[in-house]
Structure formats: structure tokens, C-alpha cells
Write a protein that holds these residues in place. Structure first.
Motif, PDB file in Angstrom:
ATOM      1  N   GLU A  95       3.793  -2.658   9.440  1.00 10.54           N
ATOM      2  CA  GLU A  95       3.433  -2.857   8.039  1.00 10.54           C
ATOM      3  C   GLU A  95       4.549  -2.372   7.103  1.00 10.54           C
ATOM      4  OE1 GLU A  95      -0.337  -2.946  10.310  1.00 10.54           O
ATOM      5  OE2 GLU A  95       1.429  -1.650  10.331  1.00 10.54           O
TER       6      GLU A  95
ATOM      7  N   ALA B 115       3.358  -1.786   3.509  1.00  8.26           N
ATOM      8  CA  ALA B 115       3.009  -0.373   3.341  1.00  8.26           C
ATOM      9  C   ALA B 115       4.274   0.434   3.093  1.00  8.26           C
ATOM     10  CB  ALA B 115       2.280   0.167   4.569  1.00  8.26           C
TER      11      ALA B 115
ATOM     12  N   GLU C 101       0.854  -1.190   0.000  1.00 10.06           N
ATOM     13  CA  GLU C 101       0.000   0.000   0.000  1.00 10.06           C
ATOM     14  C   GLU C 101       0.888   1.238   0.000  1.00 10.06           C
ATOM     15  OE1 GLU C 101      -4.069   1.730   0.576  1.00 10.06           O
ATOM     16  OE2 GLU C 101      -3.247  -0.170  -0.154  1.00 10.06           O
TER      17      GLU C 101
ATOM     18  N   LEU D 276       2.086   2.758  11.323  1.00 15.39           N
ATOM     19  CA  LEU D 276       2.223   1.664  10.367  1.00 15.39           C
ATOM     20  C   LEU D 276       3.616   1.045  10.390  1.00 15.39           C
ATOM     21  CD1 LEU D 276       0.318   3.218   7.313  1.00 15.39           C
ATOM     22  CD2 LEU D 276      -0.451   1.349   8.789  1.00 15.39           C
TER      23      LEU D 276
ATOM     24  N   ILE E 188       1.267   5.096   0.336  1.00 11.15           N
ATOM     25  CA  ILE E 188       0.627   6.298   0.868  1.00 11.15           C
ATOM     26  C   ILE E 188       1.536   7.477   0.545  1.00 11.15           C
ATOM     27  CG2 ILE E 188      -0.213   7.452   2.945  1.00 11.15           C
ATOM     28  CD1 ILE E 188      -0.048   4.296   4.007  1.00 11.15           C
TER      29      ILE E 188
ATOM     30  N   ASP F 267     -10.089   8.036  -1.646  1.00 12.08           N
ATOM     31  CA  ASP F 267      -8.728   7.826  -1.138  1.00 12.08           C
ATOM     32  C   ASP F 267      -7.863   9.084  -1.214  1.00 12.08           C
ATOM     33  OD1 ASP F 267      -9.216   5.077  -0.573  1.00 12.08           O
ATOM     34  OD2 ASP F 267      -8.928   4.615  -2.702  1.00 12.08           O
TER      35      ASP F 267
ATOM     36  N   ASP G 158      -1.862   4.774  -3.594  1.00  6.85           N
ATOM     37  CA  ASP G 158      -3.087   4.090  -3.193  1.00  6.85           C
ATOM     38  C   ASP G 158      -3.948   4.997  -2.323  1.00  6.85           C
ATOM     39  OD1 ASP G 158      -2.678   1.327  -4.304  1.00  6.85           O
ATOM     40  OD2 ASP G 158      -0.858   1.492  -3.093  1.00  6.85           O
ATOM     41  N   GLN G 159      -3.279   5.744  -1.422  1.00 10.33           N
ATOM     42  CA  GLN G 159      -3.959   6.761  -0.623  1.00 10.33           C
ATOM     43  C   GLN G 159      -3.115   8.030  -0.688  1.00 10.33           C
ATOM     44  OE1 GLN G 159      -6.032   5.426   3.123  1.00 10.33           O
ATOM     45  NE2 GLN G 159      -4.678   3.654   2.911  1.00 10.33           N
TER      46      GLN G 159
ATOM     47  N   THR H 279      -5.430   0.989   5.534  1.00 13.39           N
ATOM     48  CA  THR H 279      -4.301   0.158   5.108  1.00 13.39           C
ATOM     49  C   THR H 279      -4.423  -1.257   5.666  1.00 13.39           C
ATOM     50  OG1 THR H 279      -2.869   2.114   4.983  1.00 13.39           O
ATOM     51  CG2 THR H 279      -1.781  -0.028   5.125  1.00 13.39           C
ATOM     52  N   ARG H 280      -4.984  -1.364   6.854  1.00 12.76           N
ATOM     53  CA  ARG H 280      -5.153  -2.675   7.496  1.00 12.76           C
ATOM     54  C   ARG H 280      -6.473  -3.342   7.115  1.00 12.76           C
ATOM     55  NH1 ARG H 280      -3.508   0.503  12.487  1.00 12.76           N
ATOM     56  NH2 ARG H 280      -1.224   0.296  12.550  1.00 12.76           N
TER      57      ARG H 280
END
Length: 380
Positions: free
Chosen positions: A28, A34, A3, A25, A5, A283, A104-105, A317-318
Motif C-alpha cells: 500500500e 498509505a 491513508e 502495509l 498513519i 481512529d 487519518d489514524q 487501512t485496507r
């Protein structure tokens, strides 16, 4: 899949958010699930409230800067580049150097831009303390100013640091008194609506303080032209103010990126005031001065917003449903001279109370300004 960000903007909102994401995070990121990237077109982070003190010789422009690399968690990738386009459908950013970046975000924390040129004559005939060059130039003018009419005019609304114009004239009053010059310096403060500040309680307190200190107030004064040659500030209402030194809070604007990406019609991003999620794209979050929310464009707002956005991004994300929200919390210290200050604290829908100014609150503000660098790093 990792992911990705992306946070755009290396000011208070972007820096605090990036560090909060690294904290929340951490596992992750370590597992490769992430990745957080901070994109900024400036390798330095600038703490703008410092500029208020520069005209009075209490701080320098250099005091407002730290390298982003010293402030941002090592788990965050820093990309020094300028975003030139946002494709919210394809989830991709265009970059000045010719590349692009997928996300993604996305969180936008681009801040507000100063546009003094929007008012005829202001750039040539006025000064301000809202940026490094302006603060330095105003310091030089203030050092040489020993008599005459000092006019501070709030021209651009909304503007960053809403209390700063009130602070400036009160600090100027005290500063000239300390130097034995106040009897030779007239001070006038103008505001575009029928009171001295947008927040009624602050306006009431400031008006009383101005009267006590012999600071003139002109309300419902919407500046529309500066005549640098004759030293005259003209208003839409037909008023004129002669000045010897003009300090104008310049017009502000949002970001062309916001308009071009369809995230807001006038450069300010349309968002949900509690979640900071864009009204127009999935997002995408917008925080800080760029977000069109019903509260102040202040550093504390960006800081508190960053906490809520970080929680929401971490939850998504989770694969969890986000529940964190921003309640409009704003904390603002207000200098009432060179050695006293007050502060206000409020949330959406609440009315702030202005406390009696004191030396301890002044020192608390200075203490916060010094500790800000630790706060931005997430160490406080």
C-alpha cells in the motif's frame, strides 16, 4: 486518497509500531495508498533498561542510544518535531515549530515522564537511574560510596520497569560484596503497599531473597518528603529513615497532551485494554507506558501492544474489520545479582511464576538487551 498513519513517539512502542506498519502495509505504501509518519522530538531512540547497569559501571548512557534513522524502515517518514496539541475532531496535530499535520489514524506512544520535583526535597537529596542524567550521577555516587546506609525508596507508582527497584538492590548487594564493602553498607528497600512488590508472587520471592541477603524491607512506606540537609526520608505514615545515599524511584506522570485532548483525565490515556483504541476518540490508539491498562509499564508490553495495533491499523487501512487484540502478555527479566537472573511471564488475569534464578537467564537478559536493536528494527 492516501491513508496517513501518524505515530507519535520514538521509544519502543512507537519505533516497533512504525516498523511493523512498514512491513504490513508495504504494498500500500509503494502504491501510494498509505503513508506512515513517525514524529519524535528526539532524533535518537533510547533503550531505557540499559540505565539499570550504568550505576554499576557495566554500561554507559551512550550504550542506550541509537539514531532513529538507523532503526526505522526507510518506508517510514521521520519528522523530528514536538507535538504540542491534538485535535481529535479535526484529526490534526499542532507542532512545536509552528506547523500542523493531518492524520487519518493516530497512534500515541509518548511514554511516561519523570517528575521528581513533585516530592519535596527529592530532586535535591535523591538519585535515580530512570534517565541518562540520573544514571550518570548515581554511577559517580556509587563509585565513591564505601560505607553507610543506602536506601532505595519506590516513591512513584505506577512507574516504568516495575521490577527494576528489586533488581537494583539485589545488584547493589552483590556489587558491594564483590568489592568487600558489604559489611560496611546497610541496604534498605521501601515500598508503598503492604508487600515488597505489586505482584504478589514477585513480592513473596523478593522478600525471601532480601532476608537471605540482609536487605532491610520497609513496606507501607509512602514517602512524602526528603530532608537533604539532615539525610532523612519521611513517610506519610510518620516513619523516618536516615540515609547516606538515597535512590528514589521518582513520581511519574502521563502526558499533558492526553489531558488537553480529552483522552484521559490525569495524563494517562483511557483505552480498551485489548484493542488499545481510545475510549474518547475515533481512529486514535495509545500504547506503551501512556496507556492506562492493567499490566506493567514495561518495554515488552509496548512491544506486544505494537503488534496488535499494527494489525488493527493495517486492517482498517485496507477497509477490513480489525480482529487482532492484545492479551496483556508481559515478559520481564529480573536480575537477582550481578550474574544471575530470573524472569516472569503473564497475561491479563494470570499469575506469574518466579523461576529459580540462574546464570543462563542472566546471560539471556544481557543477550536480549544486545539484540534489542535488531528487534526494534523488525529483524528478529
Amino acid at each position: 486518497m492516501t491513508e496517513h498513519i501518524v505515530v507519535v513517539g520514538g521509544g519502543t512502542g512507537g519505533t516497533v509500531l512504525a516498523n511493523r506498519l512498514a512491513e504490513k502495509l508495504g504494498p500500500e505504501i509503494e502504491r501510494g495508498d498509505a503513508r506512515v509518519t513517525l514524529v519524535s522530538d528526539d532524533p535518537d531512540h533510547v533503550y531505557k533498561p540499559t540505565f539499570l547497569y550504568v550505576p554499576f559501571g557495566k554500561k554507559t548512557v551512550e550504550d542506550a542510544k541509537r539514531p532513529l534513522s538507523d532503526l526505522v524502515d526507510r518506508a517510514v517518514d521521520i519528522e523530528i518535531d514536538r507535538v504540542t496539541g491534538i485535535d481529535t475532531d479535526g484529526k490534526r496535530l499542532s507542532l512545536r515549530d509552528g506547523g500542523s499535520m493531518a492524520y487519518d489514524q493516530l497512534a500515541l506512544a509518548l511514554g511516561a515522564q519523570l517528575v521528581p520535583e513533585e516530592l519535596p526535597g527529592l530532586a535535591e537529596g535523591g538519585h535515580h537511574f530512570y534517565g541518562p542524567d540520573g544514571a550518570d550521577a548515581l554511577r559517580d555516587e556509587m563509585a565513591e560510596f564505601t560505607e553507610g546506609h543506602l536506601v532505595l525508596s519506590v516513591i512513584g507508582t505506577p512507574h516504568m520497569c516495575p521490577a527494576a527497584p528489586v533488581e537494583f538492590v539485589m545488584m547493589a548487594d552483590a556489587w558491594f560484596r564483590e568489592r568487600g564493602l558489604r559489611e560496611d553498607v546497610e541496604i534498605t528497600y521501601t515500598y508503598p503497599i503492604q508487600r515488597a512488590h505489586a505482584i504478589q508472587n514477585v513480592a513473596d520471592w523478593a522478600s525471601e531473597a532480601f532476608e537471605e541477603r540482609d536487605i532491610n524491607v520497609e513496606t507501607f512506606f509512602n514517602a512524602d518528603e526528603v530532608d537533604p540537609e539532615d539525610g532523612v526520608l519521611h513517610s506519610m505514615e510518620g516513619k523516618e529513615l536516615d540515609y547516606d545515599l538515597l535512590v528514589g524511584i521518582p513520581p511519574h506522570k502521563g502526558s499533558d497532551l492526553v489531558t488537553e485532548a480529552g483522552l484521559g483525565d490525569d495524563g494517562w490515556a483511557d483505552v480498551d485494554k485489548h484493542t488499545l483504541e481510545s475510549d474518547h476518540a475515533e481512529d486514535v490508539y495509545v500504547l506503551g507506558d501512556l496507556a492506562d491498562v492493567p499490566t506493567s509499564k514495561a518495554g515488552s508490553v509496548a512491544h506486544y501492544e505494537a503488534g496488535a495495533v499494527a494489525d488493527r491499523i493495517a486492517s482498517r487501512t485496507r477497509g477490513q474489520t480489525p480482529t487482532a487484540t492484545y492479551d496483556g502478555k508481559t515478559v520481564c527479566f529480573i536480575e537477582s545479582g550481578m550474574d544471575e537472573a530470573t524472569f516472569v511471564e503473564f497475561e491479563y488475569g494470570s499469575t506469574p511464576t518466579v523461576r529459580e534464578p540462574s546464570k543462563p537467564v542472566h546471560w539471556a537478559k544481557l543477550g536480549y538487551n544486545e539484540s534489542y536493536w535488531l528487534t526494534a528494527r523488525g529483524l528478529l
